[in-house]
Scaffold this motif. Sequence first.
Motif, mmCIF file in Angstrom:
data_model
loop_
_atom_site.group_PDB
_atom_site.id
_atom_site.type_symbol
_atom_site.label_atom_id
_atom_site.label_comp_id
_atom_site.label_asym_id
_atom_site.label_seq_id
_atom_site.Cartn_x
_atom_site.Cartn_y
_atom_site.Cartn_z
ATOM 1 N N PHE A 164 0.781 -1.134 0.057
ATOM 2 C CA PHE A 164 0.017 0.016 -0.115
ATOM 3 C C PHE A 164 0.924 1.210 0.145
ATOM 4 O O PHE A 164 0.258 2.241 -0.501
ATOM 5 N N GLY A 165 1.937 0.896 0.412
ATOM 6 C CA GLY A 165 3.069 2.355 0.441
ATOM 7 C C GLY A 165 3.398 2.533 -0.861
ATOM 8 O O GLY A 165 3.643 3.891 -1.160
ATOM 9 N N LYS A 166 3.279 1.895 -1.936
ATOM 10 C CA LYS A 166 3.660 2.060 -3.107
ATOM 11 C C LYS A 166 2.585 2.902 -3.888
ATOM 12 O O LYS A 166 2.966 3.694 -4.738
ATOM 13 N N ILE A 167 1.465 2.625 -3.747
ATOM 14 C CA ILE A 167 0.325 3.692 -4.144
ATOM 15 C C ILE A 167 0.443 4.797 -3.485
ATOM 16 O O ILE A 167 0.503 6.095 -4.090
ATOM 17 N N ILE A 168 0.664 5.210 -2.062
ATOM 18 C CA ILE A 168 0.942 6.534 -1.607
ATOM 19 C C ILE A 168 2.173 7.112 -2.126
ATOM 20 O O ILE A 168 2.217 8.495 -2.384
ATOM 21 N N LEU A 169 3.269 6.378 -2.293
ATOM 22 C CA LEU A 169 4.493 6.903 -2.991
ATOM 23 C C LEU A 169 4.035 7.417 -4.503
ATOM 24 O O LEU A 169 4.664 8.504 -4.923
ATOM 25 N N LEU A 170 3.276 6.620 -5.136
ATOM 26 C CA LEU A 170 2.764 6.944 -6.448
ATOM 27 C C LEU A 170 2.189 8.388 -6.395
ATOM 28 O O LEU A 170 2.464 9.321 -7.111
ATOM 29 N N PHE A 171 1.285 8.569 -5.494
ATOM 30 C CA PHE A 171 0.841 9.887 -5.420
ATOM 31 C C PHE A 171 1.721 10.907 -5.126
ATOM 32 O O PHE A 171 1.350 12.064 -5.658
ATOM 33 N N PHE A 172 2.435 10.719 -4.123
ATOM 34 C CA PHE A 172 3.477 11.730 -3.720
ATOM 35 C C PHE A 172 4.429 12.184 -5.030
ATOM 36 O O PHE A 172 4.640 13.279 -5.316
ATOM 37 N N LEU A 173 5.025 10.979 -5.817
ATOM 38 C CA LEU A 173 5.863 11.470 -6.735
ATOM 39 C C LEU A 173 4.736 12.253 -7.905
ATOM 40 O O LEU A 173 5.422 13.210 -8.439
ATOM 41 N N ALA A 174 3.716 11.927 -8.479
ATOM 42 C CA ALA A 174 2.798 12.467 -9.355
ATOM 43 C C ALA A 174 2.636 13.998 -8.752
ATOM 44 O O ALA A 174 2.964 14.900 -9.599
ATOM 45 N N SER A 175 2.427 14.306 -7.443
ATOM 46 C CA SER A 175 2.315 15.756 -7.011
ATOM 47 C C SER A 175 3.311 16.337 -7.068
ATOM 48 O O SER A 175 3.514 17.700 -7.590
ATOM 49 N N TYR A 176 4.612 15.863 -6.325
ATOM 50 C CA TYR A 176 5.609 16.588 -6.293
ATOM 51 C C TYR A 176 6.402 16.998 -7.367
ATOM 52 O O TYR A 176 6.814 18.045 -7.742
ATOM 53 N N LEU A 177 6.419 16.184 -8.251
ATOM 54 C CA LEU A 177 7.130 16.404 -9.504
ATOM 55 C C LEU A 177 6.347 17.275 -10.547
ATOM 56 O O LEU A 177 7.094 18.114 -11.187
ATOM 57 N N SER A 178 5.089 17.285 -10.369
ATOM 58 C CA SER A 178 4.507 17.912 -11.247
ATOM 59 C C SER A 178 4.334 19.685 -10.704
ATOM 60 O O SER A 178 4.460 20.656 -11.386
#
Length: 423
Positions: A164-178
């Motif tokens: 489940f951490g990989k899903i939260i990480l996916l959200f973080f990367l998408a938000s931070y990088l954009s």
Amino acid sequence: MRNWGLLTAPLGIFLCGMTVLYLKMQGAMQKVTTNTLQDPLTYVPYLLVAIFLTIVIQMVVIRRKLDTFILPIILMLVSIGLVEIARLKPALLLRQMQWLCIAMLVMFFVIRLWPKIRRMLNYPYLLGIGCVFLLGLPLLFGTEIGGSKNWLVLGPVSLQPSEFGKIILLFFLASYLSDHRRVLTLPAHKFLFLRLPPLRFIAPLICIWGMAVLMFVVEKDLGSALLFFGMAVLMTYMATGSKSYVFLALGFMGIAAAASYAMFGHVRVRFDIWLDPWADPNGMAYQVVQSLFAIGTGGLWGTGFGFGHPGFIPEVHTDFIFSAIVEEMGLTAGLMLIICYALLFWRGIKGALKLKNTTEALLMAGCGVLILLQMFIIIAGVTKFLPLTGITLPFVSYGGSSMVSSFILLALLLSLTKEQKNV
């Protein structure tokens, strides 16, 4: 009608596979034990629930004009996984079907609640803190299972926070990088052939890379470490288009891997097995060696479903289920599985290219990349292309945490296809 026809194919695969297993069991006049299939009526309620949820979800998909081809592909993978688990570990089939029903129910709610869930993208730093907290739980309360301390045992249920951490990480990367895309693409410092922005902007990425190394060293979880590291590198490259981040990440990982090899014994064991499994074929390298034998035995068409010997591989229903499929169904079946994952990746990338919102485009592309990357890491591990890892084959391997998290990813992928109509 064609969409509904695609949904019936996985049901046919499951029913045919179960019929073959029952006939084989009756032909051999096996006694009913904990490792044989139970009465067919035992599985019917959960099969009916899964069929009902499939119809409901596909109706929602059609009504909302989402991608109608994604769910049939997933159900194809799930049906093959259920048949293989029935073949390899019959006692676990009922529990896997229960997890499938739970996962599909969670998927339904994620699709329905997507307008609220997408608000999480507005809080990248909270997502990052939440990801670190979730992945740190096994360090404090974790239980070592299968050589990796990445499990939380809650009574009769075992959960893997990294799923489940990989899903939260996916959200973080998408938000931070954009949010920081412009700064990350405007280099301020030059080091050799690398062009990098100020350290404070790439510090979160370095923390993620360091977290991946920590998981590898402390939790002995090489699979999740490679998955998290690969996600961070690929999504950073998709957001910036800068090769400097790729070279920097590879250099960082290379130095960390060399230091870990010199300092920790279990790291040396993993790498030594990868380099030369034949040095200890009956000991630490037994799983890898038996996996290679199984794949080699299967050849192009396989030994026939139910006529191989995949039971020689320890924990074959989790990490090595791909080897069992190839042994009995051949390289052809293995390639068809890979093609299914490649199609999911293609649908994700194709949909992301149509989105004008950078954050959502990165999130959708990341979902496709994550599924493909996880498939690549585990198949590369069982074929000795990479060091053996402890992650599952999405939608196919046995595991409740893996099944639920994979269906959440699927729900995100489907929900984001609607955004293409709204831009």
